[in-house]
Enzyme design. Structure first.
Site, short mmCIF file in Angstrom:
data_model
loop_
_atom_site.label_atom_id
_atom_site.label_comp_id
_atom_site.label_asym_id
_atom_site.label_seq_id
_atom_site.Cartn_x
_atom_site.Cartn_y
_atom_site.Cartn_z
N SER A 13 36.48 32.04 43.74
CA SER A 13 37.63 31.64 43.97
C SER A 13 38.77 32.49 44.42
CB SER A 13 38.22 30.97 42.58
OG SER A 13 38.32 32.03 41.65
N TYR A 153 31.85 48.87 32.65
CA TYR A 153 31.72 48.48 34.06
C TYR A 153 30.41 49.25 34.72
CZ TYR A 153 33.03 46.32 38.60
OH TYR A 153 33.13 45.59 39.72
#
Length: 242
Positions: A13, A153
């Protein structure tokens, strides 16, 4: 193209995912666009895809939820097997490990690794029967070199690179190619809180990357020209040494 191929892109998105979805549509793919919560963003990307004369199917589910992924994908997979899957969904919760909460550790790993598993398993199972397909996992320079403040991460993205290599070996004989793309510092909202004055000097090219520059590599890996590339990680990072 002689047939309309489908590409499933997760986390599409905004940012890199949105650029990938648009680029693949320009390259003749109909898009299954997954997103978690940004409906206006997803709808804007869908409009751009339709302007490229491709169809866009919006799939709102959280990739960390195996049941939600199954419920969203199963009906579609009964009718169509995507030619390409791009595992892009991800997020960061940066802090030094000494101050990192358990939820920040587990949450980042859930999205990148559990999300990869929850989406890829049902799709690659169908690809095996068709004996064709491309899977591209969006990793990161952080997973190749390590970045201070990103232990969670970096661990997640390094794990994704390892999964890419292993899965590529498992499915190569069925003509399914699995690769990773590792962006460096790309101009998206994920960089909003980072100190650019310290980051830019680390990049040999002296600038941030554009999401389209990542999307172009993904599109190449999903093209006929990349038919003998699998198990690889391609860095798109402006020359940062990995």
């Amino acid at each position: 193209m002689t047939e309309n191929k489908v590409a499933l892109v997760t986390g599409a998105s905004k940012g890199i995912g949105a650029a990938i979805a648009r680029e693949l549509a320009e390259n003749g793919f109909d898009i299954w666009l997954n997103y978690r919560s940004d409906t206006p963003g997803a709808e804007a990307v869908a409009r751009d895809i339709e302007k490229a004369d491709r169809t866009c199917t919006l799939l709102q589910f959280d990739v960390t939820n195996a049941q939600a992924a199954e419920e969203a994908l199963s009906p579609l997979l009964e009718e169509t097997v995507p030619f390409a899957l791009v595992n892009n969904a991800g997020f960061a919760r940066d802090s030094l490990m000494m101050m990192m909460g358990e939820e920040d550790w587990e949450g980042v790993l859930r999205v990148h690794l559990n999300g990869f598993f929850n989406v890829t398993k049902p799709v690659v199972t169908k690809m095996l029967r068709k004996r064709r397909g491309r899977i591209v996992n969006i990793a990161s320079t952080s997973g190749e070199t390590g970045v201070p403040g990103q232990t969670n991460y970096s661990a997640a993205k390094a794990g994704l690179i390892g999964a890419t290599r292993s899965l590529a070996m498992e499915v190569a004989k069925r003509n399914i190619l699995v690769n990773a793309v590792a962006p460096g510092f790309i101009e998206t909202e994920m960089l909003d809180e980072l100190p650019m004055d310290r980051i830019l000097p680390r990049i040999p090219m002296g600038r941030l990357g554009d999401p389209k520059e990542v999307a172009g590599v993904v599109a190449f890996l999903c093209s006929p020209q990349a038919g003998y590339i699998t198990g690889q990680t391609i860095s798109v990072n402006g020359g940062i040494h990995t």
